[in-house]
Scaffold this active site. Structure first.
Site, mmCIF file in Angstrom:
data_model
loop_
_atom_site.group_PDB
_atom_site.id
_atom_site.type_symbol
_atom_site.label_atom_id
_atom_site.label_comp_id
_atom_site.label_asym_id
_atom_site.label_seq_id
_atom_site.Cartn_x
_atom_site.Cartn_y
_atom_site.Cartn_z
ATOM 1 N N GLY A 7 -2.276 -5.732 5.170
ATOM 2 C CA GLY A 7 -1.311 -5.457 6.223
ATOM 3 C C GLY A 7 -2.004 -5.233 7.554
ATOM 4 O O GLY A 7 -3.178 -4.837 7.619
ATOM 5 N N GLY A 9 -0.338 -3.345 10.005
ATOM 6 C CA GLY A 9 0.635 -2.432 10.573
ATOM 7 C C GLY A 9 -0.024 -1.287 11.312
ATOM 8 O O GLY A 9 -1.175 -1.386 11.762
ATOM 9 N N ASN A 102 -0.526 8.105 1.586
ATOM 10 C CA ASN A 102 -0.298 9.537 1.438
ATOM 11 C C ASN A 102 -0.026 9.839 -0.037
ATOM 12 O O ASN A 102 0.514 9.014 -0.770
ATOM 13 C CB ASN A 102 0.909 9.976 2.272
ATOM 14 C CG ASN A 102 0.638 9.888 3.753
ATOM 15 O OD1 ASN A 102 -0.440 10.225 4.218
ATOM 16 N ND2 ASN A 102 1.622 9.446 4.515
ATOM 17 N N LYS A 185 -4.688 16.990 1.859
ATOM 18 C CA LYS A 185 -3.855 16.140 2.720
ATOM 19 C C LYS A 185 -2.452 16.003 2.120
ATOM 20 O O LYS A 185 -1.438 16.029 2.843
ATOM 21 C CB LYS A 185 -4.511 14.766 2.879
ATOM 22 C CG LYS A 185 -3.623 13.674 3.477
ATOM 23 C CD LYS A 185 -3.384 13.821 4.957
ATOM 24 C CE LYS A 185 -2.436 12.768 5.530
ATOM 25 N NZ LYS A 185 -2.909 11.386 5.486
#
Length: 310
Positions: A7, A9, A102, A185
């Site tokens: 990607g 993005g 994530n 995270k």
């Protein structure tokens, strides 16, 4: 090293662009429509760390190529299964798969597809978005990518990757405890995205209210309790650390999930809040705030499905 970025993005395009700017051998795996656009405009980044416009090398899933040394996966979680299929022909026996998604649940899917050895750990901290014309816009100066062997070993391939990443206009950090970093995270992004999406406000106005401050703290405590119960590798006192972090952020800061909702786009709530809710049920932990946030996000998803079917 030959690098394939899945990607082009907001995240993959940003970090891949910075590596390309430095002079590394970077190729982007994109859909046909994005390929046509990039061939016309180039890859454009507008950033507080310096603007960039480059002409990238591009592949689609049906193109042929030799295996890559590193494949950087930065898709949304709901696109991961398709991404795994798309990169199969570009993976060799020594290819490193570096995921920047994530959460944690994606590791299981990647390991199942490519093997325990080939999947290393990774995460990133960057606030980027795609503008209407396809430009990658970085809205804060933070642009950190963290990576490392999930075993914690100092391997030859990680040392080689460090050399490759060194000297870019983004911060690439080699970690010797990437598993803990990923869980920390995960805790932060699940709390931040859940709170801002539920309250439909940036973090500043929420935390400025006494009730908002209490809710953020209680939610972090809930999430930490789940993680402790399932023996996730988190450090003691991490809830307080993440609360202080949220309190130090710019007041206008929004989560990517909140921005997705504002754009009426899908969210990663199942991958983030949903995964931890499932774990909470397994270890019988009461999580009323998490359940409330999950319910709101589930209702949003159902509304989106209904609207798309009209």
């Amino acid at each position: 090293m030959k690098i394939l970025v899945v990607g082009a993005g907001a995240i993959g395009g940003y970090f891949g662009g910075r590596l390309l700017e430095k002079g590394e051998d970077v190729t982007f795996l994109v859909r046909e429509q994005r390929k046509e656009k990039l061939q016309q405009t180039g890859l454009k980044i507008r950033s507080k760390n310096g603007d960039l416009q480059v002409t990238p090398k591009l592949l689609t899933k049906d193109d042929s190529s030799q295996p890559f040394d590193v494949i950087l996966v930065s898709t949304k979680s709901y696109h991961l299964e398709q991404a795994i299929k798309d990169i199969q022909s570009f993976v060799g026996p020594e290819t490193m798969i570096l995921p920047l998604l994530n959460g944690i649940a994606h590791l299981e899917l990647l390991i199942k597809a490519f093997g325990e050895k080939q999947v290393i750990g990774g995460l990133c901290f960057v606030e980027t978005t795609l503008s209407e014309d396809g430009t990658i816009v970085q809205t804060s100066p933070i642009n950190q990518l963290v990576y490392g062997e999930r075993t914690g070993e100092k391997t030859e391939r990680i040392e080689k990757l460090e050399q490759c990443f060194r000297g870019t206009k983004a911060e690439f950090v080699k970690s010797e405890n990437i598993n803990q970093d990923m869980w920390h995270k995960y805790l932060f992004i699940t709390a931040m995205s859940g709170i801002t999406a539920m309250m439909e406000a940036p973090i500043g106005p929420i935390r400025d209210l006494e009730s908002g401050q209490r809710t953020i703290k209680a939610f972090l405590d809930e999430l930490v309790t789940i993680m402790e119960k399932i023996e996730a590798p988190i450090q003691q006192g991490i809830a307080e650390i993440q609360l202080n972090r949220m309190n130090s952020m710019a007041p206008e800061m929004k989560s990517s999930m909140q921005r997705d909702i504002e754009k009426q786009q899908p969210t990663e709530f199942e991958h983030l809040q949903g995964y931890l809710l499932t774990q909470a049920k397994k270890v019988t932990v009461s999580v009323p705030i998490l359940e409330t946030i999950y319910t709101k996000l589930k209702l949003y998803e159902e509304k989106q499905k209904t609207s798309s079917n009209l």
